[in-house]
Scaffold this motif. Structure first.
Motif, PDB file in Angstrom:
ATOM      1  N   GLY A  23       0.818  -1.210   0.000  1.00 36.49           N
ATOM      2  CA  GLY A  23       0.000   0.000   0.000  1.00 36.49           C
ATOM      3  C   GLY A  23       0.848   1.255   0.000  1.00 36.49           C
ATOM      4  O   GLY A  23       0.590   2.198  -0.753  1.00 36.49           O
ATOM      5  N   GLY A  24       1.890   1.298   0.839  1.00 39.49           N
ATOM      6  CA  GLY A  24       2.779   2.462   0.868  1.00 39.49           C
ATOM      7  C   GLY A  24       3.558   2.611  -0.426  1.00 39.49           C
ATOM      8  O   GLY A  24       3.760   3.725  -0.911  1.00 39.49           O
ATOM      9  N   PHE A  25       3.990   1.491  -0.998  1.00 40.50           N
ATOM     10  CA  PHE A  25       4.790   1.546  -2.224  1.00 40.50           C
ATOM     11  C   PHE A  25       3.989   2.129  -3.378  1.00 40.50           C
ATOM     12  O   PHE A  25       4.471   3.021  -4.092  1.00 40.50           O
ATOM     13  N   ILE A  26       2.773   1.633  -3.573  1.00 38.63           N
ATOM     14  CA  ILE A  26       1.966   2.140  -4.692  1.00 38.63           C
ATOM     15  C   ILE A  26       1.564   3.579  -4.451  1.00 38.63           C
ATOM     16  O   ILE A  26       1.497   4.392  -5.382  1.00 38.63           O
ATOM     17  N   LEU A  27       1.333   3.969  -3.194  1.00 42.64           N
ATOM     18  CA  LEU A  27       0.984   5.354  -2.887  1.00 42.64           C
ATOM     19  C   LEU A  27       2.135   6.295  -3.207  1.00 42.64           C
ATOM     20  O   LEU A  27       1.941   7.338  -3.856  1.00 42.64           O
ATOM     21  N   VAL A  28       3.343   5.933  -2.793  1.00 42.76           N
ATOM     22  CA  VAL A  28       4.513   6.779  -3.062  1.00 42.76           C
ATOM     23  C   VAL A  28       4.828   6.791  -4.555  1.00 42.76           C
ATOM     24  O   VAL A  28       5.133   7.842  -5.125  1.00 42.76           O
ATOM     25  N   PHE A  29       4.739   5.635  -5.196  1.00 45.65           N
ATOM     26  CA  PHE A  29       5.091   5.552  -6.614  1.00 45.65           C
ATOM     27  C   PHE A  29       4.164   6.395  -7.473  1.00 45.65           C
ATOM     28  O   PHE A  29       4.617   7.173  -8.331  1.00 45.65           O
ATOM     29  N   LEU A  30       2.860   6.280  -7.257  1.00 44.24           N
ATOM     30  CA  LEU A  30       1.912   7.044  -8.056  1.00 44.24           C
ATOM     31  C   LEU A  30       2.029   8.542  -7.774  1.00 44.24           C
ATOM     32  O   LEU A  30       1.868   9.368  -8.681  1.00 44.24           O
ATOM     33  N   THR A  31       2.304   8.905  -6.527  1.00 39.99           N
ATOM     34  CA  THR A  31       2.491  10.325  -6.204  1.00 39.99           C
ATOM     35  C   THR A  31       3.742  10.872  -6.865  1.00 39.99           C
ATOM     36  O   THR A  31       3.748  11.991  -7.391  1.00 39.99           O
ATOM     37  N   ALA A  32       4.817  10.076  -6.872  1.00 37.90           N
ATOM     38  CA  ALA A  32       6.075  10.525  -7.466  1.00 37.90           C
ATOM     39  C   ALA A  32       5.974  10.694  -8.971  1.00 37.90           C
ATOM     40  O   ALA A  32       6.674  11.527  -9.557  1.00 37.90           O
ATOM     41  N   LEU A  33       5.102   9.920  -9.616  1.00 37.93           N
ATOM     42  CA  LEU A  33       4.966  10.025 -11.073  1.00 37.93           C
ATOM     43  C   LEU A  33       4.544  11.432 -11.499  1.00 37.93           C
ATOM     44  O   LEU A  33       5.004  11.932 -12.530  1.00 37.93           O
ATOM     45  N   GLY A  34       3.669  12.051 -10.730  1.00 41.46           N
ATOM     46  CA  GLY A  34       3.174  13.374 -11.105  1.00 41.46           C
ATOM     47  C   GLY A  34       3.747  14.494 -10.274  1.00 41.46           C
ATOM     48  O   GLY A  34       3.164  15.590 -10.255  1.00 41.46           O
ATOM     49  N   TYR A  35       4.878  14.258  -9.596  1.00 37.11           N
ATOM     50  CA  TYR A  35       5.429  15.279  -8.712  1.00 37.11           C
ATOM     51  C   TYR A  35       6.008  16.425  -9.520  1.00 37.11           C
ATOM     52  O   TYR A  35       6.644  16.217 -10.551  1.00 37.11           O
TER      53      TYR A  35
END
Length: 289
Positions: A213-225
């Protein structure tokens, strides 16, 4: 219509109609503030300057845009991995500590949410400049003889993004670890498992819902940072959010920027569907085993 019509026969839980009524304002907000603007923007990408997919063909025909997308995926993956390795020990410390130490660790995790991302990113710019603390420290311990370029590099972007996004990794892992009964660790020790084996065979598998859950949350947020790459990165290390901003502010090319948004949305949706297919989101978010 009476209130009882929104309750189940036992009178304790809401019926489907009651849940729908409570969720209606949320769905209206999502539709007005997110879906409608997104659909309107994506429609521009296929209707201007004329009907067709010219803007998407431009992305495919120009190698630099593909490199920007691949760089964005790579940085998002690297930030997610670094956040995971840094967040897991912190989450374990939060679970195993008590009293003042637990309060202190929790405060260190939550305090960044009280300050702007812009402020935290600017702080990294001060630390990584040629005359900053990092260069001074590296010279003091003899690793370098003269200041080196740390700012406006991919490394600066990765470090700062990891710092900003790590709390989003800590909290889901903490929730999963907290749901693991302490008896499991003692049972593993009684069966002869050492601390390392007990962690690998007991703690880590049971904590995987929080990890995923944390990994997908950070990954998706980082994509559009946007803020951190824009302030600490260089034009040669541009990410897709910075590219979209450049097309909007400097070139006023809204149709092409909309096409870039469409590609980013496609990638985010595809990755989310893959994760939801392989891993159940209810387990990841709920931290259940």
């Amino acid at each position: 219509m009476s209130l009882s019509s929104f309750m189940q026969p036992d009178g304790r839980n809401l019926s489907k109609a009651g849940i729908t009524l409570l969720m209606a304002p949320f769905f209206m907000l999502i539709g007005i503030a997110f879906l409608y603007p997104l659909i309107s923007l994506l429609s521009i990408s296929v209707t201007e300057p004329e009907l067709g997919f010219q803007n998407y063909e431009r992305i495919l025909d120009t190698p630099v845009y593909g490199k920007v997308l691949l760089r964005t995926l790579w940085i998002a993956l690297l930030v997610s991995i670094l956040s995971l390795f840094l967040a897991f020990p912190v989450a374990m410390a939060m679970v195993s500590s008590g009293g003042a130490m637990a309060v202190f660790i929790t405060a260190c995790i939550l305090l960044p949410f009280w300050s702007s991302v812009l402020v935290r990113t600017a702080a990294w710019a001060v630390l990584l400049q040629r005359n900053g603390i990092v260069n001074d420290l590296l010279q003091a311990i003899g690793i370098i003889d003269a200041p080196v370029r740390l700012l406006y590099t991919q490394g600066a972007v990765v470090v700062a993004m990891t710092h900003v996004l790590m709390p989003f990794m800590v909290l889901p892992i903490y929730g999963a670890l907290r749901n693991i009964p302490q008896d499991y660790g003692r049972a593993a020790a009684i069966c002869g498992a050492g601390p390392l084996r007990g962690f690998i065979e007991v703690t880590l598998p049971l904590a995987m819902p929080g990890v995923l859950g944390g990994f997908i949350l950070v990954f998706l947020t980082a994509l559009g940072y946007f803020i951190t790459p824009a302030l600490l990165g260089s034009p040669q290390e541009m990410m897709i959010a910075t590219l979209i901003s450049q097309q909007l502010r400097e070139f006023l090319d809204w149709p092409f920027a909309a096409a870039l948004v469409g590609v980013l949305t496609l990638f985010v949706t595809a990755i989310t569907l893959v994760f939801s297919r392989v891993f159940r989101f209810d387990r990841m978010l709920g931290g259940q085993v």
